[in-house]
Enzyme design. Structure first.
Site, short mmCIF file in Angstrom:
data_model
loop_
_atom_site.label_atom_id
_atom_site.label_comp_id
_atom_site.label_asym_id
_atom_site.label_seq_id
_atom_site.Cartn_x
_atom_site.Cartn_y
_atom_site.Cartn_z
CG ASP A 89 -1.85 1.19 1.26
OD1 ASP A 89 -2.78 1.19 0.43
OD2 ASP A 89 -1.66 2.11 2.07
CD GLU A 116 -1.73 5.76 3.33
OE1 GLU A 116 -2.52 6.67 3.03
OE2 GLU A 116 -2.07 4.57 3.45
CG HIS A 147 -6.44 6.06 5.26
ND1 HIS A 147 -6.63 5.65 3.97
CD2 HIS A 147 -7.68 6.17 5.80
CE1 HIS A 147 -7.92 5.52 3.73
NE2 HIS A 147 -8.57 5.83 4.82
CG ASP A 183 -4.18 1.03 4.95
OD1 ASP A 183 -4.80 0.81 6.01
OD2 ASP A 183 -4.30 2.10 4.31
#
Length: 188
Positions: free
Chosen positions: A16, A18, A155, A160
């Site tokens: 993941d 951000e 997040h 995540d």
């Protein structure tokens, strides 16, 4: 990769990112998180903040909690990509809403002058729709709650990624009611 391989024999990397926003053409990665696993065994993790080189909007800070001050002394994503690409090398990638993360990865690789990623990619959002066709929402947080999986800090990239791994394994188990599940059964 051979779709007849058993899922339990394959190395996966759930990952993941951000980001500073939603558009890979103008926004940048600010955090990379990944967990490498085979079956239920975690083989390693990757967790790194990176300086995007552009301002972070208040909206992005509100989503991730990652501030410009946290990133000021971090390396640029171009310096993190070689280690990240080594970490995912040879693995099947797993991401929730994979087109979003893959678009940011490809944009960052292009800016860094590196080649494209060639790994097989599985989208847990699509996989969850296959495994659990009647749910109201297929967001990662809603699926984690609905399926009773362990919640992390939403997040934040590594948390995540771990939730994505757990979701993938739960979906694979759900789809394996007819016996051993293969890569072909979970490809999205």
């Amino acid at each position: 990769m051979d779709p007849s391989l058993s899922v339990s024999d394959i190395t996966f990397v759930a990952f993941d990112f951000e980001t500073t926003g939603l558009h890979p053409a103008t926004d940048r990665i600010i955090e990379l998180g990944a967990v490498k696993f085979r079956d239920r065994s975690v083989l390693g993790t990757f967790d790194m903040l990176v300086n995007p080189g552009i301002p972070i909007t208040d909206a992005a800070v509100n989503v991730s909690g990652i501030t410009a001050e946290m990133l000021a002394s971090e390396p640029a994503v171009e310096h993190a990509l070689p280690a990240f690409m080594e970490f995912i090398s040879g693995a099947v990638l797993v991401a929730h809403n994979a087109p979003f993360d893959m678009s940011f990865l490809r944009a960052a690789l292009e800016v860094a002058g590196m080649g494209d990623v060639s790994n097989t990619v599985i989208d847990t959002q699509v996989l969850a729709q296959k495994a659990y066709p009647r749910l109201r929402s297929y967001s990662l947080q809603n699926l984690v709650t609905e399926l009773g999986l362990t919640r992390g800090n939403a997040h934040r990239a590594l948390d995540d990624a771990v939730m994505c791994k757990d979701l993938f394994l739960t979906c694979a188990e759900s789809l394996s009611f007819m016996g051993e599940i293969t890569l072909g059964d979970v490809l999205t």
